[in-house]
Design a protein around this motif. Structure first.
Motif, PDB file in Angstrom:
ATOM      1  N   ILE A 131       0.854  -1.205   0.000  1.00  0.00           N
ATOM      2  CA  ILE A 131       0.000   0.000   0.000  1.00  0.00           C
ATOM      3  C   ILE A 131       0.885   1.249   0.000  1.00  0.00           C
ATOM      4  O   ILE A 131       0.661   2.185  -0.753  1.00  0.00           O
ATOM      5  CB  ILE A 131      -0.963   0.005   1.219  1.00  0.00           C
ATOM      6  N   LYS A 132       1.902   1.207   0.838  1.00  0.00           N
ATOM      7  CA  LYS A 132       2.817   2.354   0.931  1.00  0.00           C
ATOM      8  C   LYS A 132       3.434   2.662  -0.438  1.00  0.00           C
ATOM      9  O   LYS A 132       3.457   3.812  -0.886  1.00  0.00           O
ATOM     10  CB  LYS A 132       3.921   2.049   1.958  1.00  0.00           C
ATOM     11  N   GLU A 133       3.914   1.615  -1.077  1.00  0.00           N
ATOM     12  CA  GLU A 133       4.519   1.738  -2.403  1.00  0.00           C
ATOM     13  C   GLU A 133       3.541   2.363  -3.409  1.00  0.00           C
ATOM     14  O   GLU A 133       3.897   3.240  -4.191  1.00  0.00           O
ATOM     15  CB  GLU A 133       4.904   0.309  -2.848  1.00  0.00           C
ATOM     16  N   ALA A 134       2.291   1.897  -3.334  1.00  0.00           N
ATOM     17  CA  ALA A 134       1.295   2.312  -4.331  1.00  0.00           C
ATOM     18  C   ALA A 134       0.828   3.758  -4.151  1.00  0.00           C
ATOM     19  O   ALA A 134       0.594   4.451  -5.129  1.00  0.00           O
ATOM     20  CB  ALA A 134       0.091   1.367  -4.291  1.00  0.00           C
ATOM     21  N   VAL A 135       0.676   4.208  -2.922  1.00  0.00           N
ATOM     22  CA  VAL A 135       0.099   5.548  -2.731  1.00  0.00           C
ATOM     23  C   VAL A 135       1.075   6.575  -2.157  1.00  0.00           C
ATOM     24  O   VAL A 135       0.731   7.754  -2.044  1.00  0.00           O
ATOM     25  CB  VAL A 135      -1.195   5.517  -1.870  1.00  0.00           C
ATOM     26  N   GLN A 136       2.292   6.131  -1.812  1.00  0.00           N
ATOM     27  CA  GLN A 136       3.324   7.065  -1.316  1.00  0.00           C
ATOM     28  C   GLN A 136       2.770   8.065  -0.291  1.00  0.00           C
ATOM     29  O   GLN A 136       2.717   9.273  -0.575  1.00  0.00           O
ATOM     30  CB  GLN A 136       3.904   7.845  -2.501  1.00  0.00           C
ATOM     31  N   PRO A 137       2.347   7.575   0.862  1.00  0.00           N
ATOM     32  CA  PRO A 137       1.744   8.481   1.846  1.00  0.00           C
ATOM     33  C   PRO A 137       2.729   9.523   2.382  1.00  0.00           C
ATOM     34  O   PRO A 137       3.919   9.244   2.503  1.00  0.00           O
ATOM     35  CB  PRO A 137       1.321   7.532   2.980  1.00  0.00           C
ATOM     36  N   GLU A 138       2.217  10.693   2.676  1.00  0.00           N
ATOM     37  CA  GLU A 138       3.036  11.730   3.313  1.00  0.00           C
ATOM     38  C   GLU A 138       3.308  11.316   4.753  1.00  0.00           C
ATOM     39  O   GLU A 138       4.278  11.734   5.367  1.00  0.00           O
ATOM     40  CB  GLU A 138       2.276  13.059   3.377  1.00  0.00           C
ATOM     41  N   GLU A 139       2.377  10.533   5.277  1.00  0.00           N
ATOM     42  CA  GLU A 139       2.450  10.244   6.707  1.00  0.00           C
ATOM     43  C   GLU A 139       1.976   8.817   6.970  1.00  0.00           C
ATOM     44  O   GLU A 139       0.896   8.434   6.534  1.00  0.00           O
ATOM     45  CB  GLU A 139       1.531  11.248   7.422  1.00  0.00           C
ATOM     46  N   ILE A 140       2.801   8.045   7.676  1.00  0.00           N
ATOM     47  CA  ILE A 140       2.337   6.756   8.187  1.00  0.00           C
ATOM     48  C   ILE A 140       2.270   6.910   9.694  1.00  0.00           C
ATOM     49  O   ILE A 140       3.271   7.223  10.344  1.00  0.00           O
ATOM     50  CB  ILE A 140       3.289   5.603   7.818  1.00  0.00           C
TER      51      ILE A 140
END
Ligand code: GDP
Length: 297
Positions: free
Chosen positions: A209-218
């Motif tokens: 998921i992180k890879e796919a949407v590149q979140p600003e914040e986890i």
């Protein structure tokens, strides 16, 4: 409320020293023994306690004299400042992307309070920052998670993006971000799956998921009631996902509060918010300064 036991224990020790016109090294030693016990009892990581005591001692014994405070008060001031420093010093705020939407991924173990915290954070962002979030239901494994988020969305009158529980969580996250762009939403808050323990499947999915949407914040949601376990969980998640900050939930409960003090010191990840109850408005930005004062009573 967390820290009550700790505050009570520290209070006795601090009271003894407060009025003293002269503080000897022996006084500081005695006080530090008590502080050490109080912190260990509150379930603060022992290495963190050791370092903390050493630092306070060094500063308290060798410090210059301030005219406005008694020596006793000065020792207390040092304890307060070091406690604040331990918790990150300054308040650490949630990210805000230059170009909306700001994508926030909420991760953590099952039962930590992720779904509830997604709704609480959405409420906070709208109320305090005038931002319009979209919620995304990507926890497809816990049976009631999607319904729970939809109910919370209705309660807040906020949209919830869902593709049911048969879709790939990566597609849900991507779809939510696309919809947020279309609708000019400021934030996308993605509720992800948790497990009872940290495992490879869970981490693999979160990494995709992180890879796919590149979140600003986890943001990692951890249950403060689990004490040092919460800190271990935080370390594992951080190693795998490079987490930006923690939300400590259930600080309203009868917890010892140690996690709030150790998380930053052990993992380097700042605590950004504290959950203070089950209700939607019971989320507070985490202020190290206020927390230190609360702990010291
Ligand atoms: P998830 O599995 O991580 O999504 O966890 P949930 O959001 O379903 O929360 C699990 C339980 O913890 C629920 O009963 C929540 O009401 C409760 N909870 C969440 N945050 C807090 C908090 O800050 N304080 C208290 N007392 N309960 C909380």
């Amino acid at each position: 409320m967390a820290f009550e036991g700790l505050a009570e224990r520290l209070q006795g020790t601090l009271d003894k020293i407060k009025g003293k016109g002269k503080v000897t090294e022996a006084d500081v030693d005695e006080m530090m023994r008590e502080v050490r016990l109080a912190l260990l009892e509150a379930d603060v990581n022992f290495k963190v306690v050791k370092k903390f005591i050493k630092q306070v001692k060094e500063r308290a014994v060798g410090q210059e004299v301030l005219k406005s405070l008694t020596p006793g008060q000065q020792v207390i001031k040092v304890v307060n400042e070091e406690l604040q420093e331990l918790m990150g010093g300054e308040q650490s705020k949630i990210a805000h992307a230059d170009k909306p939407p700001t994508v926030v991924m909420m991760v953590g173990l099952q039962g930590a309070g992720k779904t509830t915290t997604v709704a609480k954070l959405a409420n906070h962002l709208r109320k305090e920052h005038n931002r319009q979030p979209l919620l995304a239901a990507a926890d497809i494994y816990r049976p009631a998670a999607i319904d729970q988020l939809e109910t919370l969305g209705k309660q807040l009158d906020m949209p919830v993006y869902s593709l049911g529980n048969q879709a790939d969580p990566v597609d849900i996250a991507k779809g939510a971000v696309a919809q947020a762009k279309d609708e000019h939403r400021d934030y996308v808050l993605i509720d992800t799956a948790g497990r009872l323990h940290v495992d490879e499947d869970l981490m693999g999915e979160l990494q995709r998921i992180k890879e796919a949407v590149q979140p600003e914040e986890i943001l990692l949601v951890v249950d403060a009631m689990t004490g040092q376990d919460a800190v271990n969980v935080a370390e594992s998640f951080n190693e795998q996902l490079d987490v930006n900050g923690a939300v400590l939930t259930k600080l309203d409960g009868d917890t010892r509060g140690g996690a709030a003090i150790s998380v930053k010191a052990v993992t380097g990840m700042p605590v950004k918010f504290a959950g203070m109850g089950e209700k939607i408005d019971q989320l507070e930005p985490f202020h190290p300064e206020r927390m230190a004062s609360r702990i010291l009573g």
